[in-house]
Design a protein around this motif. Structure first.
Motif, PDB file in Angstrom:
ATOM      1  N   GLN A   1      -7.715   8.592   6.507  1.00 33.67           N
ATOM      2  CA  GLN A   1      -7.405   9.930   6.009  1.00 33.67           C
ATOM      3  C   GLN A   1      -7.358  10.915   7.179  1.00 33.67           C
ATOM      4  N   ALA A   2      -6.388  11.834   7.141  1.00 28.41           N
ATOM      5  CA  ALA A   2      -6.180  12.824   8.204  1.00 28.41           C
ATOM      6  C   ALA A   2      -5.781  12.165   9.522  1.00 28.41           C
ATOM      7  N   ALA A   3      -4.974  11.121   9.445  1.00 26.70           N
ATOM      8  CA  ALA A   3      -4.600  10.363  10.639  1.00 26.70           C
ATOM      9  C   ALA A   3      -3.868  11.210  11.680  1.00 26.70           C
ATOM     10  N   LEU A   4      -3.192  12.266  11.243  1.00 23.71           N
ATOM     11  CA  LEU A   4      -2.449  13.118  12.172  1.00 23.71           C
ATOM     12  C   LEU A   4      -3.042  14.522  12.258  1.00 23.71           C
TER      13      LEU A   4
ATOM     14  N   VAL B   1       8.804   5.750   9.684  1.00 23.03           N
ATOM     15  CA  VAL B   1       8.302   5.891   8.315  1.00 23.03           C
ATOM     16  C   VAL B   1       6.845   5.423   8.298  1.00 23.03           C
ATOM     17  N   VAL B   2       5.941   6.327   7.936  1.00 23.24           N
ATOM     18  CA  VAL B   2       4.509   6.009   7.884  1.00 23.24           C
ATOM     19  C   VAL B   2       4.091   5.946   6.426  1.00 23.24           C
ATOM     20  N   ILE B   3       3.632   4.783   5.987  1.00 23.37           N
ATOM     21  CA  ILE B   3       3.212   4.619   4.596  1.00 23.37           C
ATOM     22  C   ILE B   3       1.715   4.329   4.539  1.00 23.37           C
ATOM     23  N   THR B   4       1.093   4.711   3.452  1.00 16.81           N
ATOM     24  CA  THR B   4      -0.346   4.509   3.280  1.00 16.81           C
ATOM     25  C   THR B   4      -0.629   3.110   2.740  1.00 16.81           C
ATOM     26  N   PRO B   5      -1.875   2.624   2.898  1.00 12.74           N
ATOM     27  CA  PRO B   5      -2.241   1.329   2.325  1.00 12.74           C
ATOM     28  C   PRO B   5      -2.038   1.269   0.808  1.00 12.74           C
ATOM     29  N   ALA B   6      -2.214   2.402   0.111  1.00 14.23           N
ATOM     30  CA  ALA B   6      -2.026   2.413  -1.344  1.00 14.23           C
ATOM     31  C   ALA B   6      -0.577   2.085  -1.702  1.00 14.23           C
ATOM     32  N   ILE B   7       0.365   2.668  -0.978  1.00 17.07           N
ATOM     33  CA  ILE B   7       1.779   2.368  -1.211  1.00 17.07           C
ATOM     34  C   ILE B   7       2.074   0.919  -0.834  1.00 17.07           C
ATOM     35  N   LEU B   8       1.519   0.494   0.302  1.00 18.34           N
ATOM     36  CA  LEU B   8       1.741  -0.876   0.757  1.00 18.34           C
ATOM     37  C   LEU B   8       1.288  -1.890  -0.287  1.00 18.34           C
ATOM     38  N   LYS B   9       0.168  -1.628  -0.955  1.00 22.67           N
ATOM     39  CA  LYS B   9      -0.349  -2.576  -1.934  1.00 22.67           C
ATOM     40  C   LYS B   9       0.613  -2.758  -3.104  1.00 22.67           C
ATOM     41  N   VAL B  10       1.164  -1.648  -3.605  1.00 24.76           N
ATOM     42  CA  VAL B  10       2.121  -1.753  -4.705  1.00 24.76           C
ATOM     43  C   VAL B  10       3.338  -2.560  -4.268  1.00 24.76           C
ATOM     44  N   LEU B  11       3.806  -2.304  -3.049  1.00 27.06           N
ATOM     45  CA  LEU B  11       4.978  -3.011  -2.545  1.00 27.06           C
ATOM     46  C   LEU B  11       4.706  -4.509  -2.404  1.00 27.06           C
TER      47      LEU B  11
ATOM     48  N   ALA C   1      -0.633   3.712   7.911  1.00 26.46           N
ATOM     49  CA  ALA C   1      -1.730   4.598   8.327  1.00 26.46           C
ATOM     50  C   ALA C   1      -1.930   5.644   7.246  1.00 26.46           C
ATOM     51  N   GLY C   2      -2.966   6.467   7.432  1.00 28.43           N
ATOM     52  CA  GLY C   2      -3.202   7.574   6.505  1.00 28.43           C
ATOM     53  C   GLY C   2      -4.222   7.241   5.430  1.00 28.43           C
ATOM     54  N   ASP C   3      -4.400   8.178   4.507  1.00 31.69           N
ATOM     55  CA  ASP C   3      -5.391   8.061   3.437  1.00 31.69           C
ATOM     56  C   ASP C   3      -5.133   6.791   2.618  1.00 31.69           C
ATOM     57  N   PRO C   4      -6.102   5.854   2.588  1.00 28.78           N
ATOM     58  CA  PRO C   4      -5.894   4.593   1.867  1.00 28.78           C
ATOM     59  C   PRO C   4      -5.661   4.766   0.372  1.00 28.78           C
ATOM     60  N   ASP C   5      -6.037   5.923  -0.179  1.00 32.02           N
ATOM     61  CA  ASP C   5      -5.967   6.111  -1.625  1.00 32.02           C
ATOM     62  C   ASP C   5      -4.878   7.076  -2.073  1.00 32.02           C
ATOM     63  N   ARG C   6      -3.993   7.476  -1.171  1.00 33.28           N
ATOM     64  CA  ARG C   6      -2.957   8.449  -1.543  1.00 33.28           C
ATOM     65  C   ARG C   6      -1.567   7.832  -1.465  1.00 33.28           C
ATOM     66  N   ASP C   7      -0.609   8.505  -2.123  1.00 32.89           N
ATOM     67  CA  ASP C   7       0.754   7.968  -2.238  1.00 32.89           C
ATOM     68  C   ASP C   7       1.774   8.854  -1.529  1.00 32.89           C
ATOM     69  N   HIS C   8       1.402   9.339  -0.330  1.00 30.60           N
ATOM     70  CA  HIS C   8       2.327  10.147   0.457  1.00 30.60           C
ATOM     71  C   HIS C   8       2.932   9.308   1.578  1.00 30.60           C
ATOM     72  N   THR C   9       4.052   9.774   2.084  1.00 33.16           N
ATOM     73  CA  THR C   9       4.733   9.111   3.196  1.00 33.16           C
ATOM     74  C   THR C   9       5.151  10.160   4.204  1.00 33.16           C
ATOM     75  N   MET C  10       5.054   9.824   5.507  1.00 40.26           N
ATOM     76  CA  MET C  10       5.554  10.693   6.556  1.00 40.26           C
ATOM     77  C   MET C  10       6.829  10.089   7.117  1.00 40.26           C
ATOM     78  N   ILE C  11       7.822  10.957   7.345  1.00 45.62           N
ATOM     79  CA  ILE C  11       9.105  10.508   7.881  1.00 45.62           C
ATOM     80  C   ILE C  11       9.400  11.301   9.147  1.00 45.62           C
ATOM     81  N   GLY C  12       9.576  10.608  10.249  1.00 45.18           N
ATOM     82  CA  GLY C  12       9.904  11.262  11.507  1.00 45.18           C
ATOM     83  C   GLY C  12      11.336  10.943  11.900  1.00 45.18           C
ATOM     84  N   SER C  13      12.118  11.965  12.196  1.00 49.06           N
ATOM     85  CA  SER C  13      13.520  11.754  12.551  1.00 49.06           C
ATOM     86  C   SER C  13      13.697  11.833  14.059  1.00 49.06           C
ATOM     87  N   GLY C  14      14.419  10.861  14.601  1.00 54.72           N
ATOM     88  CA  GLY C  14      14.684  10.835  16.020  1.00 54.72           C
ATOM     89  C   GLY C  14      15.846  11.739  16.379  1.00 54.72           C
TER      90      GLY C  14
END
Length: 441
Positions: free
Chosen positions: A197-200, A320-330, A400-413
């Motif tokens: 949580q609060a990885a950035l 694309v940074v996804i949380t463990p919670a999203i990863l588990k569903v996938l 990375a990020g909060d293991p229990d949340r469903d947010h995603t970070m997207i960085g554009s080059g």
């Protein structure tokens, strides 16, 4: 001879000086070329600019003189903590925050944590054409508030920065591209990186001070100074270092970013990648894994910064940074990393009509000049959707990020600078003992 818009004259002069050509002649277009008609531009070029070109190529400039720089161990100032900070600030060696005075003793503490020689040259730092050395890495690491044991990470970052593939010399451009640093390996826990949580978020010394080191090194060694060689329109701050949650990735059957770069699980590596813009896809969660991907892709289309470079025949590498919670569903529903990338590639699309003005003109120009990726097609229909990257592997995916949340970070080059570069973090042979000793202090 160089051609400049009037707002870039100072940057042009300072860059030329750093490259050893302080008297390089230039011609000036008053105002910005994007804000005048083609007819107005032609008048300026055929008139005053043409005469400046003739003068610049026919009049011999004065002989250049260069001031030398202090040696590695030269003491340039003595004083109290406050006096040192005032001196550094007045000379442009600080970004405005207090710095830790880089004394010889502190620098040598950093050097203990690397097997590299202090005078070793890692590359040429542009635009000032200064040698990037292990010594200067330690100096700026001290100033940025890093701990001595971070030194192996700092050296790897500087090495990656000097790689021509990354193209650090362009980081003074107007979009003010910042860099996302990604760290993998056992060193994450050894040095106390936060990847949960609060990885950035600031608040964790390793993530924060190493991120500050990046900007400090660009300033003091490369020479990117605002109002001089750094022409960022609005600019931006350094980015907090992103650590990957490797255990979460492994437990759910996904390779880590480092493994995809050819390293073993747990091997210590650092990656740098351009990140002109960072945005969130908030609450993309859904019981259906594919709907999660569609939600992320919709946000990618909103954050379409990287597309304008792609359709000019350039490569872009979104993060694309996804949380463990999203990863588990996938993963529970059979989505491998490769399959997710393929879905992003095929479905993260942008409607051409959303491009406007000059950017849309560039799109058509790319078609006319045959310098656009094949999959974009040649149709002039603006009510069609186009892909945002050239191949599935262009997407960098990190957990990375909060293991229990469903947010995603997207960085554009950016498309023509800041391509991802990965370097191994080289630790001293007695790393464990040195780390234990440092922790005991």
């Amino acid at each position: 001879m160089t051609m400049l818009c009037s707002g870039f004259v100072n940057q042009g002069k300072m860059t030329a000086k750093g490259l050893g050509m302080p008297n390089l002649p230039h011609t000036i277009h008053t105002g910005h070329v994007n804000l005048v008609t083609d007819e107005q531009l032609e008048q300026a070029v055929a008139g005053p600019m043409l005469q400046q070109v003739i003068d610049g190529l026919t009049i011999q400039p004065a002989e250049a003189r260069f001031a030398g720089e202090p040696g590695m161990r030269d003491v340039i100032f003595k004083g109290t903590y406050e006096e040192v900070n005032d001196h550094f600030l007045k000379n442009g060696w600080s970004e405005g925050l207090p710095v830790v005075p880089p004394t010889i003793r502190k620098i040598e503490e950093f050097l203990r944590f690397t097997p590299r020689k202090p005078e070793e040259v890692l590359g040429k730092a542009l635009p000032d054409s200064r040698e990037a050395t292990v010594w200067s890495v330690a100096v700026n690491g001290v100033m940025a508030g890093c701990r001595p044991e971070y030194m192996p990470v700092l050296v790897a970052i500087a090495e990656a920065m000097m790689d021509p593939v990354f193209g650090h010399e362009h980081l003074g451009h107007t979009p003010a591209t910042e860099t996302q640093i990604i760290v993998n390996g056992k060193v994450l826990d050894d040095l106390g990186f936060n990847y949960l949580q609060a990885a950035l978020r600031p608040g964790f010394q390793a993530n924060t001070s190493i991120g500050r080191f990046w900007r400090m090194y660009l300033r003091n060694v490369c020479g990117f100074i605002p109002h001089q060689t750094d022409k960022g329109c609005f600019g931006g701050n350094f980015r907090i270092v992103l650590g990957e949650n490797e255990e979460a990735a492994r437990s759910m059957g996904w390779p880590t970013h480092a493994q995809e770069e050819g390293y073993a699980f747990g091997e210590n590596v650092v990656t740098i990648t351009a990140c002109t813009e960072m945005t969130q896809a908030i609450e993309v969660g859904d019981p259906n894994a594919e709907q999660i991907l569609k939600n992320i892709e919709a946000r990618m289309a909103d954050n379409n910064m990287f597309i304008q470079f792609f359709f000019r025949g350039m490569v872009t590498r979104p993060l694309v940074v996804i949380t463990p919670a999203i990863l588990k569903v996938l993963t529970d529903q059979g989505w491998t990393k490769q399959k997710v990338r393929k879905h992003f590639y095929e479905n993260a699309r942008l409607r051409v009509s959303r491009l406007s003005g000059m950017i849309l003109n560039r799109f058509y120009r790319g078609i006319d000049e045959k310098c656009w990726p094949e999959q974009l097609g040649t149709s002039m229909d603006v009510e069609r959707d186009i892909q945002m990257v050239s191949k599935p592997e262009d997407f960098l995916i990190v957990v990375a990020g909060d293991p229990d949340r469903d947010h995603t970070m997207i960085g554009s080059g950016n498309g023509y600078i800041g391509f991802p570069v990965t370097r191994k973090i080289e630790l001293p042979e007695n790393w464990s003992e040195m780390l234990a000793s440092a922790s005991a202090k």
